[in-house]
Design a protein around this motif. Structure first.
Motif, PDB file in Angstrom:
ATOM      1  N   ILE A 155       0.832  -1.205   0.000  1.00  0.00           N
ATOM      2  CA  ILE A 155       0.000   0.000   0.000  1.00  0.00           C
ATOM      3  C   ILE A 155       0.866   1.254   0.000  1.00  0.00           C
ATOM      4  O   ILE A 155       0.482   2.281  -0.580  1.00  0.00           O
ATOM      5  CB  ILE A 155      -0.994  -0.007   1.187  1.00  0.00           C
ATOM      6  N   ALA A 156       2.046   1.191   0.603  1.00  0.00           N
ATOM      7  CA  ALA A 156       2.947   2.346   0.565  1.00  0.00           C
ATOM      8  C   ALA A 156       3.389   2.635  -0.865  1.00  0.00           C
ATOM      9  O   ALA A 156       3.439   3.796  -1.299  1.00  0.00           O
ATOM     10  CB  ALA A 156       4.158   2.105   1.462  1.00  0.00           C
ATOM     11  N   GLY A 157       3.706   1.582  -1.617  1.00  0.00           N
ATOM     12  CA  GLY A 157       4.082   1.781  -3.010  1.00  0.00           C
ATOM     13  C   GLY A 157       2.948   2.362  -3.832  1.00  0.00           C
ATOM     14  O   GLY A 157       3.163   3.223  -4.699  1.00  0.00           O
ATOM     15  N   PHE A 158       1.736   1.894  -3.575  1.00  0.00           N
ATOM     16  CA  PHE A 158       0.556   2.428  -4.267  1.00  0.00           C
ATOM     17  C   PHE A 158       0.357   3.898  -3.924  1.00  0.00           C
ATOM     18  O   PHE A 158       0.123   4.734  -4.810  1.00  0.00           O
ATOM     19  CB  PHE A 158      -0.669   1.607  -3.876  1.00  0.00           C
ATOM     20  N   HIS A 159       0.435   4.240  -2.644  1.00  0.00           N
ATOM     21  CA  HIS A 159       0.283   5.640  -2.235  1.00  0.00           C
ATOM     22  C   HIS A 159       1.344   6.522  -2.894  1.00  0.00           C
ATOM     23  O   HIS A 159       1.048   7.633  -3.353  1.00  0.00           O
ATOM     24  CB  HIS A 159       0.394   5.757  -0.716  1.00  0.00           C
ATOM     25  N   TYR A 292       6.478   1.894   6.798  1.00  0.00           N
ATOM     26  CA  TYR A 292       5.602   2.545   5.819  1.00  0.00           C
ATOM     27  C   TYR A 292       6.227   3.847   5.319  1.00  0.00           C
ATOM     28  O   TYR A 292       6.309   4.091   4.107  1.00  0.00           O
ATOM     29  CB  TYR A 292       4.243   2.824   6.453  1.00  0.00           C
ATOM     30  N   HIS A 293       6.691   4.668   6.247  1.00  0.00           N
ATOM     31  CA  HIS A 293       7.278   5.957   5.885  1.00  0.00           C
ATOM     32  C   HIS A 293       8.540   5.767   5.046  1.00  0.00           C
ATOM     33  O   HIS A 293       8.771   6.500   4.066  1.00  0.00           O
ATOM     34  CB  HIS A 293       7.583   6.755   7.153  1.00  0.00           C
ATOM     35  N   SER A 294       9.349   4.769   5.392  1.00  0.00           N
ATOM     36  CA  SER A 294      10.590   4.544   4.643  1.00  0.00           C
ATOM     37  C   SER A 294      10.301   4.099   3.211  1.00  0.00           C
ATOM     38  O   SER A 294      11.021   4.481   2.277  1.00  0.00           O
ATOM     39  CB  SER A 294      11.459   3.509   5.359  1.00  0.00           C
ATOM     40  N   VAL A 295       9.242   3.299   3.006  1.00  0.00           N
ATOM     41  CA  VAL A 295       8.888   2.874   1.646  1.00  0.00           C
ATOM     42  C   VAL A 295       8.415   4.078   0.833  1.00  0.00           C
ATOM     43  O   VAL A 295       8.744   4.203  -0.353  1.00  0.00           O
ATOM     44  CB  VAL A 295       7.826   1.761   1.673  1.00  0.00           C
ATOM     45  N   LEU A 296       7.661   4.978   1.455  1.00  0.00           N
ATOM     46  CA  LEU A 296       7.283   6.209   0.756  1.00  0.00           C
ATOM     47  C   LEU A 296       8.530   6.957   0.286  1.00  0.00           C
ATOM     48  O   LEU A 296       8.608   7.407  -0.864  1.00  0.00           O
ATOM     49  CB  LEU A 296       6.461   7.118   1.670  1.00  0.00           C
ATOM     50  N   HIS A 299      10.324   5.510  -2.648  1.00  0.00           N
ATOM     51  CA  HIS A 299       9.625   5.735  -3.914  1.00  0.00           C
ATOM     52  C   HIS A 299       9.617   7.209  -4.321  1.00  0.00           C
ATOM     53  O   HIS A 299       8.891   7.597  -5.242  1.00  0.00           O
ATOM     54  CB  HIS A 299       8.189   5.216  -3.825  1.00  0.00           C
ATOM     55  N   GLY A 300      10.387   8.020  -3.641  1.00  0.00           N
ATOM     56  CA  GLY A 300      10.551   9.400  -4.074  1.00  0.00           C
ATOM     57  C   GLY A 300       9.648  10.417  -3.428  1.00  0.00           C
ATOM     58  O   GLY A 300       9.635  11.584  -3.837  1.00  0.00           O
TER      59      GLY A 300
END
Length: 362
Positions: A155-159, A292-296, A299-300
């Motif tokens: 979901i982090a990648g999707f966001h 979650y925050h780190s995946v955001l 992804h830039g």
């Protein structure tokens, strides 16, 4: 090819209708369906609609012809249909997600075989890939750490994909998270009585007091969560809507009736609070939010620090009570599994409301 009429029930789907539907969307070209066996899969799970698994046979082999199809229909119950139409959920919105949004993103979802919606009658149908033998999550159970982290990464990648994207402007069919905030606050207040009459016996007096107070502040909180930075929210991101397999690609995500545009952590608060038992949530919560925050960030996504993420998380725990109270006060939870689901959710939510001192925000 003329679009087939919309069947109202699984029993209305004939072999000829299915052949026309699958050909109109290019799923099949030469073969024809010859028989259909429809089995209901929604008992205890499909609270807002009816779901059937269609076992299909064809007159000839065609590589892309699906032998098992999931068919989704609106609920037969007029009260539930009205509640879905009048709430943050929408049958039409799910169809538009499959037609215009999720087929082009990295997030794994079932393939759409066919969809149709009649705005005048509100009748609709959605034919989807059967994800079996994938393993669906269970909101009543205890998820593994691996499943939790896989769901968060997905979901982090999707966001991140839609984070402050110019594409958000083009998605005028997606509502703002705070759309009709005042009207929904009034609807929340109206739902409190029916909700508490059924579920109040499972709640502490302090939680009941907080729910009543939210009736005057929910609109303000949801407006705060509609400010930039924004992205596309799933709106019902929980274990029952996630299918896991052995591919390592992350879960396939179903049930797209409640998407909106707002602050991303509303999905995360819903997932962590509603899916993880309080003792485990307390132990893992900070670490999971950092993941979650780190995946955001990977992804830039920029200009969104972890402190802001935590503040939004706390607000989201309060904001998500809109769905809990309205659904709990409207939909049929008489089945054993449905009862267990909502009682489990209420225990988890009540504990999170207390742990994060949400009453201070109201």
């Amino acid at each position: 090819m003329t679009a087939p009429s919309i069947p109202h029930t699984p029993e209305d789907i004939t072999a000829d209708w299915l052949t026309d539907a699958l050909r109109s969307s290019g799923v099949i070209t030469t073969s024809s369906a010859t028989s259909i066996d429809a089995g209901d899969t929604s008992a205890g799970h499909g609270f807002t609609g009816r779901i059937a698994r269609l076992a299909v046979t064809y007159d000839s082999h065609e590589k892309e012809a699906p032998c098992s199809i999931i068919a989704k229909f609106p609920s037969y119950d007029p009260t539930i249909r009205a509640a879905v139409t009048d709430s943050a959920m929408s049958y039409e919105r799910e169809i538009r997600c499959y037609e215009n949004l999720i087929g082009s993103v990295a997030l794994s979802t079932p393939r759409r075989y066919y969809s149709a919606h009649d705005p005048e009658s509100s009748e609709c149908i959605l034919l989807l890939q059967d994800l079996a033998p994938a393993r669906f999550g269970d909101n009543v159970g205890s998820p593994s750490r691996e499943d939790i982290e896989s769901a968060i990464r997905a979901i982090a990648g999707f966001h991140a994909e839609f984070w402050e994207s110019p594409r958000l402007i083009e998605m005028d069919w997606l509502p703002e998270y705070a759309q009709d905030a005042d009207a929904r606050q009034r609807a929340f207040r109206q739902a409190i009585g029916p909700f508490l009459s059924t579920w109040g016996k499972y709640l502490r007096p302090s939680t009941i007091d907080l729910i009543n107070r939210l009736g005057d502040s929910l609109a303000r909180i949801r407006l705060q969560l509609s400010r930039p930075p924004r992205t596309v929210l799933h709106g019902d991101y929980r274990l029952d809507n996630l299918a896991f397999d052995e591919s390592g690609r992350g879960p396939a995500v179903i049930d797209w009736q409640a998407p909106s545009i707002g602050r991303s952590v509303a999905d995360m608060a819903y997932f962590i609070v509603y899916c993880i038992d309080p003792s485990e949530r307390r132990a893992l919560e900070s670490e999971l939010l950092k993941l979650y925050h780190s995946v955001l960030m990977e992804h830039g996504v920029g200009a969104y620090d972890f402190v802001s993420c935590m503040e939004d998380y706390r607000l989201s725990i309060a904001a998500n009570m809109l769905r809990t109270v309205r659904v709990g006060g409207t939909f049929d939870y008489s089945g054993d599994r449905a009862q267990a689901l909502l009682r489990t959710i209420l225990h988890r939510v009540e504990t999170a409301l207390s742990d994060h001192r949400v009453a201070e925000l109201v």
